[in-house]
Design a protein around this motif. Structure first.
Motif, PDB file in Angstrom:
ATOM      1  N   ASP A 274       1.232 -29.614 -42.393  1.00  0.00           N
ATOM      2  CA  ASP A 274       0.777 -28.390 -43.051  1.00  0.00           C
ATOM      3  C   ASP A 274       0.239 -28.669 -44.453  1.00  0.00           C
ATOM      4  OD1 ASP A 274       0.794 -25.328 -43.193  1.00  0.00           O
ATOM      5  OD2 ASP A 274       1.966 -25.894 -44.983  1.00  0.00           O
TER       6      ASP A 274
ATOM      7  N   ARG B 125      -3.569 -29.713 -44.568  1.00  0.00           N
ATOM      8  CA  ARG B 125      -4.640 -28.832 -44.097  1.00  0.00           C
ATOM      9  C   ARG B 125      -5.315 -28.156 -45.289  1.00  0.00           C
ATOM     10  NH1 ARG B 125      -0.863 -27.120 -40.112  1.00  0.00           N
ATOM     11  NH2 ARG B 125      -0.498 -25.196 -41.285  1.00  0.00           N
TER      12      ARG B 125
ATOM     13  N   LYS C 257      -6.416 -25.296 -46.894  1.00  0.00           N
ATOM     14  CA  LYS C 257      -6.144 -23.887 -46.585  1.00  0.00           C
ATOM     15  C   LYS C 257      -7.370 -22.997 -46.775  1.00  0.00           C
ATOM     16  CE  LYS C 257      -1.681 -24.673 -46.011  1.00  0.00           C
ATOM     17  NZ  LYS C 257      -1.630 -26.099 -46.400  1.00  0.00           N
ATOM     18  N   ARG C 258      -8.235 -23.322 -47.730  1.00  0.00           N
ATOM     19  CA  ARG C 258      -9.351 -22.426 -48.040  1.00  0.00           C
ATOM     20  C   ARG C 258     -10.368 -22.335 -46.895  1.00  0.00           C
ATOM     21  NH1 ARG C 258     -10.832 -27.307 -50.317  1.00  0.00           N
ATOM     22  NH2 ARG C 258     -13.062 -27.869 -50.073  1.00  0.00           N
TER      23      ARG C 258
ATOM     24  N   MET D 199      -9.385 -22.719 -43.545  1.00  0.00           N
ATOM     25  CA  MET D 199      -8.678 -22.455 -42.305  1.00  0.00           C
ATOM     26  C   MET D 199      -8.908 -21.003 -41.856  1.00  0.00           C
ATOM     27  SD  MET D 199      -7.053 -25.124 -41.070  1.00  0.00           S
ATOM     28  CE  MET D 199      -8.494 -26.116 -41.529  1.00  0.00           C
TER      29      MET D 199
ATOM     30  N   ALA E 217      -3.630 -19.287 -40.326  1.00  0.00           N
ATOM     31  CA  ALA E 217      -2.748 -18.810 -41.399  1.00  0.00           C
ATOM     32  C   ALA E 217      -1.597 -17.980 -40.833  1.00  0.00           C
ATOM     33  CB  ALA E 217      -3.553 -17.989 -42.402  1.00  0.00           C
TER      34      ALA E 217
ATOM     35  N   SER F 109     -14.420 -23.321 -40.011  1.00  0.00           N
ATOM     36  CA  SER F 109     -14.528 -24.254 -41.139  1.00  0.00           C
ATOM     37  C   SER F 109     -15.986 -24.615 -41.409  1.00  0.00           C
ATOM     38  CB  SER F 109     -13.722 -25.524 -40.850  1.00  0.00           C
ATOM     39  OG  SER F 109     -12.352 -25.225 -40.703  1.00  0.00           O
TER      40      SER F 109
ATOM     41  N   THR G 297     -10.794 -15.756 -50.139  1.00  0.00           N
ATOM     42  CA  THR G 297     -11.442 -15.405 -48.871  1.00  0.00           C
ATOM     43  C   THR G 297     -12.538 -14.368 -49.066  1.00  0.00           C
ATOM     44  OG1 THR G 297      -9.331 -15.819 -47.755  1.00  0.00           O
ATOM     45  CG2 THR G 297     -11.001 -14.624 -46.513  1.00  0.00           C
TER      46      THR G 297
END
Length: 672
Positions: free
Chosen positions: A224, A227, A229-230, A232, A237, A255, A271
């Motif tokens: 985790d 990864r 995150k921005r 994904m 999430a 992605s 996001t």
């Protein structure tokens, strides 16, 4: 003491250090220290693994944005010396198991992934099992990070839309290979996992989390912290991993959309920024919106992404055509190269130099493209420095001069003026001119004519020996060619190279060649001879101009062709001017002879007439009138007609009267 291997059977085998006695405490301590050192060396050797096929040349730089701390080094291959890139990750006692597993997974997956748009794997090593320290090395083709490339592009002249469109096309093809052909999920698609090759292609890397979509123990699910995150999707999430079984491509497609946004807008911070498309090309927006669909089954796969109109660009088309070039016939290749020459101004320099140029060189060298490939090849050469041109294009051009394909040789000769300055004298004399000589006697007139014209650019780089023994023989042969245009151009070329000929060669060749060409039945050939005579007048002796140039050019002053007559008169004027200059020099030389005294200048009367000229004219006229029988009185009377300033008008008349009376007395034939 003796070594244990040769000691008597009664001696204990406790050490191979022969100078230590086995029974002392010091001996025991030294033995343990030695064993510890040996074990450390062995552990270090095992952790380093086998030697790499490349040498590291620098301290390296961190791959910006990579959650696994890779260092990117420049290197070179030990066998070929070619430039490579070396990714290094260091294992330390504090490294987490997930990090170590991800680094080894990147090496494992990249080793088996072979695709034009995936980082090209060359070599790699990893620490031995159980090692606590060491490094994971991955050697690939030479690349730079996408983040660095984008920063430079934005700072210089803004993003090249052709280059970006082609780059995103490359990544879409790479994703299609990973998702559809390999049945894997990449899981780490972001700026930090994209690299730019020397030819401008975008390459997919960052294989740390590549996993099977249905594997619950895959690194994409377990690691985790690694990864990004921005980029994904929302379902990841929320921990909804079952969506990967419905649409294995969905994670990477989301992605990919985030990657498009970061390329045009910069790093995502939240996001909500995904709604901003203000800096994105209009053609890219529909594709971008499809990649971010909430329904995972509606997100496009890699091959569906490639169908977007966003990829209908010149660079994408050119790369597609280049990949299929070997399958095309000669007319198709020629059509492609002609279109390529028209669109080259819009293409990135790196792509033209490292990807298009090699294909053009192969097409020119091995034939099949005619002259169409020569023009774009040399047009790319104009963007290179002299050193780069000499290194990358000249070797291919030299080989092409030996081609049996006449179309290729004609194309080279037509464009010789664009690269002649990059050819060294040694290269011209040893490699090019020997190959060119066959063109002087070729059965195709166009090739013979272009071979003659090429002398203007090549003769200045040839030695006098080659000029006198080979070039002049070819010129003499071409001046007798059945084609009038070839004879004409040969004469012009001879005039243009006259300045590089030795004086002895000029005296022997120029005047003889030009006076022969003056008699050519082809009017342009006669004009070429007159023009060449005029521009080379300085090389001829005054006697040659008077005895050979003036009579030859004078005949053409009455030529049936008006243009020939015009050039003949210009040539005569140039010759007369040269003779006047020589006459003035000779007059000054004569004036300075005989003790250095100056010659008295003639006087001028009131009418502005030179006295000596008038006297001479009057005397000559009297002789013609009287047949040379004038007596002293008549001669004096004739001279009086041209008397000096003190004589009046009557003097001339009186003289004429006396002369007339004498003539009547003697019964002369002329009546006044």
């Amino acid at each position: 003491a003796t070594p244990w291997c040769t000691a008597p059977s009664s001696a204990p085998r406790v050490s191979h250090l022969p100078f230590l006695h086995p029974s002392t405490p010091e001996t025991t301590a030294c033995r343990w220290a030695f064993l510890r050192a040996e074990m450390q060396w062995l552990s270090s050797a095992l952790s380093k693994g086998p030697a790499l096929k490349a040498d590291i040349l620098d301290q390296g730089q961190d791959v910006k944005g990579s959650l696994l701390k890779w260092k990117l080094h420049d290197g070179k291959r030990k066998d070929t010396g070619a430039a490579v890139s070396i990714f290094a990750w260091e294992l330390t006692p504090t490294s987490s198991p997930d990090d170590y597993a991800a680094a080894k997974n990147a090496l494992k997956r990249l080793r088996t992934a072979r695709h034009p748009h995936v980082l090209q794997f060359i070599d790699g090593t990893e620490p031995a099992d159980g090692a606590k320290t060491g490094k994971v090395y991955i050697v690939t083709e030479h690349v730079k990070t996408l983040d660095d490339w984008l920063s430079k592009e934005r700072a210089n002249h803004g993003l090249n839309q052709e280059a970006v469109s082609w780059g995103l096309c490359c990544i879409a093809r790479g994703l299609h290979f990973i998702n559809s052909d390999c049945k894997l999920v990449h899981g780490n698609l972001c700026l930090a996992s994209i690299f730019i090759s020397d030819c401008g292609d975008w390459k997919l890397g960052g294989f740390e989390l590549v996993s099977e979509p249905g594997n619950g123990q895959g690194l994409i699910r377990q690691c985790d912290a690694l990864r990004p995150k921005r980029v994904m999707p929302p379902e990841v999430a929320r921990g909804q991993w079952e969506t990967l079984e419905q649409a294995p491509h969905a994670l990477d497609t989301w992605s990919y959309g985030c990657l498009m946004h970061e390329v045009f807008h910069g790093i995502l911070t939240k996001t909500e920024d995904l709604k901003d498309t203000s800096k994105m090309p209009k053609a890219a927006v529909p594709l971008y919106q499809k990649t971010l669909k909430a329904n995972v089954t509606q997100r496009p796969t890699g091959d569906q992404i490639l169908e977007s109109p966003f990829f209908d660009t010149q660079l994408v088309w050119i790369n597609r055509e280049l990949s299929e070039l070997a399958l095309k016939d000669a007319p198709q290749k020629e059509a492609f190269f002609l279109k390529l020459a028209e669109s080259m101004d819009q293409l990135p320099d790196l792509h033209l130099r490292y990807k298009v140029l090699p294909e053009l060189l192969k097409a020119v060298e091995f034939g099949g493209a005619g002259t169409a490939a020569v023009a774009p090849m040399l047009k790319i050469g104009q963007r290179l420095t002299a050193e780069e041109f000499g290194k990358e294009i000249v070797p291919g051009v030299v080989r092409c001069f030996g081609s049996q394909d006449r179309a290729t040789r004609i194309g080279l000769l037509q464009n010789l003026h664009t690269f002649a300055e990059h050819l060294t004298p040694a290269l011209v004399e040893k490699e090019i001119f020997p190959q060119l000589q066959s063109g002087f006697t070729d059965s195709v007139p166009a090739l013979r004519e272009l071979s003659a014209k090429s002398l203007v650019f090549l003769v200045p780089k040839l030695s006098d020996k080659v000029i006198n023994s080979q070039v002049l023989r070819a010129v003499a042969q071409l001046q007798q060619d059945p084609e009038g245009s070839i004879r004409c151009n040969t004469t012009i070329c001879l005039g243009k190279i006259s300045n590089v000929l030795s004086q002895a060669t000029r005296d022997k060749i120029l005047l003889a060649s030009f006076t022969r060409a003056i008699q050519d039945p082809f009017p342009p050939a006669r004009i070429a001879a007159l023009m060449s005579l005029a521009v080379t007048m300085e090389y001829y002796k005054p006697e040659e101009i008077a005895r050979r140039v003036l009579p030859s050019a004078g005949v053409l002053a009455l030529d049936p062709e008006k243009e020939v007559r015009s050039h003949a008169l210009a040539c005569l004027k140039a010759a007369v001017t040269r003779l006047e200059e020589e006459s003035s020099k000779k007059g000054e030389e004569l004036a300075m002879q005989g003790g250095g005294g100056m010659v008295q200048a003639p006087t001028v009367n009131e009418s502005g007439v030179l006295t000596w000229a008038a006297s001479a004219a009057a005397t000559t006229l009297s002789k013609k009138l009287w047949g040379g029988t004038m007596d002293g009185a008549g001669a004096a009377a004739g001279a009086a007609g041209a008397a000096g300033p003190g004589a009046g008008p009557g003097a001339g008349a009186a003289g004429r009267g006396k002369g007339a009376g004498k003539a009547e007395e003697k019964g002369g034939v002329v009546k006044m």
